[in-house]
Design a protein around this motif. Sequence first.
Motif, short mmCIF file in Angstrom:
data_model
loop_
_atom_site.label_atom_id
_atom_site.label_comp_id
_atom_site.label_asym_id
_atom_site.label_seq_id
_atom_site.Cartn_x
_atom_site.Cartn_y
_atom_site.Cartn_z
N GLN A 67 -24.62 1.83 -33.86
CA GLN A 67 -24.10 0.15 -32.84
C GLN A 67 -24.52 -0.52 -33.94
OE1 GLN A 67 -27.96 -0.90 -30.17
NE2 GLN A 67 -26.97 1.36 -29.19
N ASN A 68 -25.23 0.30 -35.41
CA ASN A 68 -24.27 -1.03 -36.86
C ASN A 68 -23.64 -0.47 -37.52
OD1 ASN A 68 -26.31 0.51 -38.55
ND2 ASN A 68 -27.50 -0.82 -37.37
N ASP A 69 -22.86 -1.12 -38.85
CA ASP A 69 -22.19 -0.27 -39.85
C ASP A 69 -22.55 0.59 -40.37
OD1 ASP A 69 -20.04 -2.47 -38.90
OD2 ASP A 69 -20.07 -3.72 -40.54
N ALA A 70 -23.84 0.15 -41.04
CA ALA A 70 -24.70 1.18 -41.88
C ALA A 70 -25.05 2.57 -40.67
CB ALA A 70 -25.98 0.39 -41.84
N ALA A 71 -25.25 2.32 -39.96
CA ALA A 71 -25.06 3.82 -38.84
C ALA A 71 -23.34 4.35 -38.66
CB ALA A 71 -26.47 3.59 -37.48
N PHE A 72 -22.65 3.72 -38.39
CA PHE A 72 -20.89 4.03 -38.52
C PHE A 72 -20.60 5.27 -39.88
CE2 PHE A 72 -16.95 3.72 -39.97
CZ PHE A 72 -16.40 4.23 -39.22
N PHE A 73 -21.06 3.96 -41.32
CA PHE A 73 -20.94 5.03 -42.13
C PHE A 73 -21.49 6.00 -42.84
CE2 PHE A 73 -19.04 0.82 -43.14
CZ PHE A 73 -17.50 1.11 -43.04
N GLN A 74 -22.53 5.70 -42.43
CA GLN A 74 -23.74 7.17 -42.54
C GLN A 74 -23.23 8.62 -41.59
OE1 GLN A 74 -27.85 6.83 -40.83
NE2 GLN A 74 -28.23 9.06 -41.73
N LYS A 75 -23.16 8.24 -40.22
CA LYS A 75 -22.57 9.16 -39.49
C LYS A 75 -20.75 9.60 -39.87
CE LYS A 75 -21.60 11.69 -36.03
NZ LYS A 75 -22.82 13.24 -36.08
N LEU A 76 -19.94 9.17 -41.07
CA LEU A 76 -18.72 9.25 -41.29
C LEU A 76 -19.02 10.32 -42.70
CD1 LEU A 76 -16.04 9.04 -42.14
CD2 LEU A 76 -16.15 6.52 -43.05
N ASP A 77 -19.98 10.03 -43.62
CA ASP A 77 -20.34 10.49 -44.78
C ASP A 77 -20.57 11.79 -44.24
OD1 ASP A 77 -20.01 9.01 -46.05
OD2 ASP A 77 -22.18 8.19 -46.89
N GLU A 78 -21.63 12.54 -43.10
CA GLU A 78 -21.81 12.84 -42.25
C GLU A 78 -21.13 14.21 -41.91
OE1 GLU A 78 -23.77 14.46 -37.80
OE2 GLU A 78 -24.89 13.13 -39.15
N LEU A 79 -19.97 13.72 -41.06
CA LEU A 79 -18.58 14.36 -41.17
C LEU A 79 -17.59 14.97 -41.90
CD1 LEU A 79 -17.41 11.87 -38.22
CD2 LEU A 79 -18.84 14.29 -37.90
N LYS A 80 -17.79 14.40 -42.73
CA LYS A 80 -16.99 14.32 -44.32
C LYS A 80 -17.93 15.67 -44.56
CE LYS A 80 -14.76 10.19 -45.33
NZ LYS A 80 -14.89 9.00 -46.65
N ARG A 81 -19.08 15.63 -45.38
CA ARG A 81 -20.01 17.02 -44.70
C ARG A 81 -19.89 17.72 -45.02
NH1 ARG A 81 -23.44 12.76 -45.57
NH2 ARG A 81 -24.97 13.83 -44.15
N GLU A 82 -19.45 18.41 -43.21
CA GLU A 82 -19.89 19.39 -42.12
C GLU A 82 -18.31 19.78 -42.37
OE1 GLU A 82 -21.44 17.85 -38.77
OE2 GLU A 82 -23.63 18.44 -39.70
N ASN A 83 -17.19 18.64 -42.26
CA ASN A 83 -16.24 19.08 -42.52
C ASN A 83 -14.76 18.92 -43.78
OD1 ASN A 83 -15.52 19.40 -38.82
ND2 ASN A 83 -16.55 17.42 -39.48
N ARG A 84 -15.27 19.74 -44.50
CA ARG A 84 -14.67 19.00 -45.93
C ARG A 84 -12.89 19.69 -46.21
NH1 ARG A 84 -18.56 18.55 -50.22
NH2 ARG A 84 -20.45 18.78 -49.20
N ALA A 85 -12.78 20.67 -45.78
CA ALA A 85 -11.06 21.26 -45.12
C ALA A 85 -10.18 19.48 -44.54
CB ALA A 85 -11.33 22.05 -44.53
#
Length: 250
Positions: A67-85
Motif C-alpha cells: 500500500q506504499n512505495d516502500a512495500a512496492f519496491f520490497q516486493k519487487l526485490d523479492e520477485l527479482k530474487r525469486e525469478n533471476r532468469a
Amino acid sequence: MKKQAYPFIFLLALLFMIVGTCRYSPGEAAGNESLRPLRTIARVLQNNGIEPKQWIVYTREYSQQIQNDAAFFQKLDELKRENRAFRWSFEASHHVKKATGIYKRPFFQEKIQLIMTATKDKPQTYILYEVKGLNWSEKIWEKATKEIEKKSNQLFVKQPTFFTCMNGEFSGNMKGGLFHNALHLLREFQATPVESLQEESLVSLSAYTEQWDSVLPTNDHPMNIQLALRERLGGKTSIVVGTPIITIEY
C-alpha cells in the motif's frame, strides 16, 4: 455487456474488474479447472480443420499488503530474487508504477508484472502473470502447465482464476458464412449463445457451456466462452476462442 462494447484488445482495467467476478462450483480447484479449457479449445479447432496458433494464459491477484512505495519496491526485490532468469524493466508516472519481468523459453514466454495505481483512498497493487505461446502441441502444453502451476504457487496467496485464449487460422473456404460456422463451433463446445455481434467480415459470439465451471455474470445471462471469426485477405479466416472472455486482439 453491450454488443457494441466488444473490444478488439481487452483492456487491462476491465480484466481487473472481471477476474474477481468469476465463480466456481463448490469444492472445485479453481486454478486447475480454469486451465483445462485451453486443451479443449485446441482439440475443437483441430477437429474442424483449424490450425491452432497463438495461445495465452492470464491471471492476476490483488495484493492487500502493498500500500506504499516502500512495500512496492520490497516486493519487487523479492520477485527479482525469486525469478533471476527474467529480464526486468521498470516505468513510472504520476499515477502508476509498473515493473515487468519477461522470460523467453524455447516454446513459450512468461511475463510477471507488479503494478501499483494511485487512487483517492489508497494505492491498488496487483501481481499479474501471463504465459504466451506461438505454437501448440500436447508436449508444449504439458511443459507450460507445470511452469504455470509452479509459478502460480510462488506468486499468489490464493488459487488464481485463469483466463485462457487461443487463435487459429482456416485457410480453406468456409461454407455457409461466418455466423453459420461460429454457431457450429459453439455446438462443438456444447455452448448456448448469449450475445452476438455481426459485421460484414466479423462475427463475435458470447455463450455459456456447462463443460466449464467458470462463470462470468452479465446483466441478463451468465457466460463463460467467447468466439470470434474474421475474414482476411487471401481467403483465410482467423478464429479466436477465449474463456471466460477473449483476451487477445482479433
